[in-house]
Design an enzyme around this catalytic site. Structure first.
Site: not given
Ligand SMILES: *Cc1c(COP(=O)(O)O)cnc(C)c1O
Length: 356
Positions: A101, A168, A192
């Protein structure tokens, strides 16, 4: 059969949350309307949005110098929207490269300006977190991923830098208390740890914005969203509602200190079990292990397949590792009961006894 949900995302939600969401689909707050058919500019939805925003602020203990937005497009869109709003063409931003990511965020930033990689764990397959950073003085911000969902590592400290810090937090937001005021911008896909798929949280310090020369299309411009009271266009009403309920649940269940205690209980149980069974090998450096995603392997590919089959038979889903790294992964987000971890630990032990 009751399913044990170890999905990495979209992932488990508290039972109360989806029970309330289901009720609201039939009759939202006794309005005689479904949450799916109310207008986003009604006072009904504004109450939902404002409670969600207030819950975020209270969990983060941040003041009114921050704005809370619920945006479309997932964390993936934030990979682009952050540099579009903050990184001038000739300027540079620093990024940590600790997994897939983070790498995607780096690639997207490259469309807008220069990127300096402040740290990388690529040399060891992203199985650890860098303890020292090399951040250029003129970097306009430092970006990192607090929890590497795929690789199973997590930062257990906040990098100490002079420039604005951006994170993030998609896969570990609200799993523990943190000094959120150290950050200038935080984003997280809701699916999540704070809701269902379809909406992304972005928390931004207002004084960070408006400092670059690039023209920004309004829908991508954080300032336009703020000016419009986070209602620049139609938000995903239902996803915002589910996120509001999830945040309400976190607060009602003891807040971030309680989430952390539960996360530690789950992670201790699972990692201690894995460490006691030579058949299973956690891949990540001990001090950098994630409280949310435990990644491990079985050296024998045939046994790995057999173990996954047994998980399936026992109603345990989501145990297969991400396609990019393989192996096994057990995700343990806020809503996962300790009893689910106990169940998979019992299976791990039983399997090791039979095959080890
Ligand atoms: C799942 C995830 C993403 C991607 O998220 P989307 O909502 O599918 O764009 C980005 N960064 C991290 C750390 C993730 O776990």
């Amino acid at each position: 059969m009751k399913m044990y949900n170890f999905n990495s995302g979209p992932s488990i939600l508290p039972e109360e949350v989806y029970a309330q969401a289901a009720d609201a689909i039939h009759n939202f707050n006794n309005t005689g309307l479904s949450i799916l058919e109310i207008g986003h500019r009604t006072s009904w939805f504004e109450e939902v949005l404002h409670e969600a925003q207030a819950n975020v602020k209270s969990l983060m203990q941040i003041d009114d110098s921050y704005e809370v937005l619920y945006l479309h497009g997932g964390a993936t869109t934030q990979f682009m929207q952050v540099p579009m709003n903050l990184l001038d063409t000739n300027a540079q931003a620093a990024y940590c490269d600790n997994g897939i990511w983070g790498k995607k965020a780096i690639e997207e930033a490259g469309y807008f300006g220069k990127v300096a990689v402040a740290a990388s764990s690529k040399d060891k397959g992203h199985t650890y977190i860098n303890k020292t950073l090399n951040v250029p003085d003129d970097a306009v911000y430092l970006h990192y991923t607090t929890n590497n969902t795929v690789e199973g590592t997590q930062w257990h400290h906040i990098p100490d830098v002079s420039m604005p810090l951006i994170a993030d937090m998609s896969s570990d937001i609200f799993c523990r208390p943190m000094d959120f005021s150290k950050f200038s911008l935080i984003y997280a896909g809701a699916q999540k740890n704070m809701g269902a798929a379809g909406v992304t949280l972005t928390v931004v310090k207002k004084d960070l914005l408006g400092k670059i020369n690039r023209p920004i299309p309004p829908i991508m411009d954080y300032r336009k969203h703020i000016e419009a009271g986070a209602l620049l266009n139609t938000p995903p009403v239902f996803a915002v509602y589910v996120s509001m309920l999830t945040l309400r649940w976190i607060i009602a269940n003891g807040g971030l200190a309680a989430m952390e205690q539960r996360a530690k209980e789950r992670a201790d149980l699972l990692y201690n079990t894995l460490d006691s069974l030579p058949l299973f090998k956690p891949t990540v450096a001990k001090e950098d292990r994630s409280l949310m995603n435990a990644v491990f392997i079985l050296e024998n590919g045939e046994l790995e397949k057999q173990f996954l089959d047994e998980c399936k038979k026992n109603g345990m889903i989501g145990v297969k590792g991400h396609r990019s790294v393989g192996g096994l992964r057990i995700s343990m987000y806020n809503a996962l009961p300790l009893s689910s971890v106990q169940a998979v630990c019992d299976l791990l032990k039983d399997f090791a006894n039979r095959k080890g």
